[in-house]
Design an enzyme around this catalytic site. Structure first.
Site, PDB file in Angstrom:
ATOM      1  CG  ASN A 136       1.570 -35.481 -60.174  1.00  0.00           C
ATOM      2  OD1 ASN A 136       1.378 -36.603 -60.616  1.00  0.00           O
ATOM      3  ND2 ASN A 136       2.437 -35.223 -59.206  1.00  0.00           N
TER       4      ASN A 136
ATOM      5  CG  ASP B  32      -1.939 -32.486 -58.141  1.00  0.00           C
ATOM      6  OD1 ASP B  32      -1.046 -31.612 -58.086  1.00  0.00           O
ATOM      7  OD2 ASP B  32      -1.687 -33.705 -58.049  1.00  0.00           O
TER       8      ASP B  32
ATOM      9  CG  HIS C  23       0.035 -36.510 -68.231  1.00  0.00           C
ATOM     10  ND1 HIS C  23       0.168 -37.587 -67.393  1.00  0.00           N
ATOM     11  CD2 HIS C  23       0.870 -36.747 -69.267  1.00  0.00           C
ATOM     12  CE1 HIS C  23       1.049 -38.438 -67.902  1.00  0.00           C
ATOM     13  NE2 HIS C  23       1.493 -37.937 -69.033  1.00  0.00           N
TER      14      HIS C  23
ATOM     15  CB  ALA D  15       8.397 -37.535 -52.986  1.00  0.00           C
TER      16      ALA D  15
END
Ligand SMILES: [Zn+2]
Length: 257
Positions: A105, A107, A122, A242
């Site tokens: 992720n 973010d 990433h 999750a």
């Protein structure tokens, strides 16, 4: 996310002699309400992925790409880390150097939840780098990003989001951190658990982590509400979101006597 998670499904509890290697993906962010890229139709917020997440797309239309990531920054700033993010930060507090998180992720929610020992495979929405030279990527919380687009103070080329786009290499430091963590667990001759949450990690290089961990003798657990195609790569499937499964792992954690 209607699957009911049964805590009885939990494998042997984590304890403070467990080494834990966690891989997280889009499912964890989605539970905070962040829309993510859907491989099924190749669209991310109504944009074709190659237009907004590839070097060619950036060359063709850098304004569109910057507008897109400005909107992603605005969206990520509006949501909060969820119970899954918080549970991982808590496991890190309990395990210290025995804990490593690798995330797909971008973010920044793991950091906002208090995680420190993590690698962003990433890249990050919240960093900017040069599209040409080796200017050190820097923190950047600006949004929206509109023309005139930001230029590199070193070389004058366009700056770009520090995101790993399609067709680009994953930075080696993520792979290195995974290898090192597995190596240290083996060296300590202590239990190693590999846990994938919100992703089955079926895209390289994440896909190699589960087999690498298994080869090193790790237990391999998958926390996922669905049944991904590579379910068979894992010893255990903790079937649930999750936000339910990860707090349950904290709840079941056994401190040493
Ligand atoms: Zn530059």
């Amino acid at each position: 996310m209607t699957q009911t998670f049964d805590p009885a499904d939990l494998p042997r509890a984590l304890d403070d002699k467990t080494w834990l290697l966690v891989l997280t993906g889009a499912g964890v962010s989605a539970e905070s309400g962040l829309p993510t890229f859907r491989a099924s139709d190749g669209l991310w917020e109504n944009h074709h992925i190659e237009d907004v997440a590839s070097p060619d797309g950036f060359r063709r239309d850098p304004e569109l790409v910057w507008r897109f990531y400005g909107e992603r920054r605005a969206g990520a700033a509006k949501v909060e880390p969820n119970a899954g993010h918080l549970a991982l930060a808590e496991l890190e507090r309990r395990l210290g150097e025995r804990f490593l998180l690798v995330t797909q992720n971008v973010d920044g929610l793991h950091g906002r939840a208090g995680s420190r020992r993590y690698v962003e495979l990433h890249g990050s929405l919240w960093r900017t780098r040069c599209s040409s030279c080796d200017l050190v990527p820097f923190d950047d919380h600006s949004h929206p990003v509109e023309p005139p687009l930001p230029m590199c103070p070193n070389c004058g080329a366009l700056l770009r989001p520090d995101i790993v786009w399609f067709g680009e290499a994953i930075p080696y430091h993520g792979d290195f951190a995974v290898r090192e963590h597995i190596y240290l667990a083996r060296l300590a001759k202590e239990r190693l658990v590999f846990l994938a949450a919100g992703t089955s990690g079926n895209v390289w290089p994440a896909s190699s982590y589960v087999s690498r961990a298994a080869d090193a003798g790790a237990e391999t657990w998958l926390a996922d509400p669905g049944v991904p195609a590579n379910r068979g790569a894992f010893d255990r499937h903790l079937r649930g979101p999750a936000t339910v499964v990860l707090p349950a792992l904290v709840e079941a954690f056994k401190p040493s006597a």
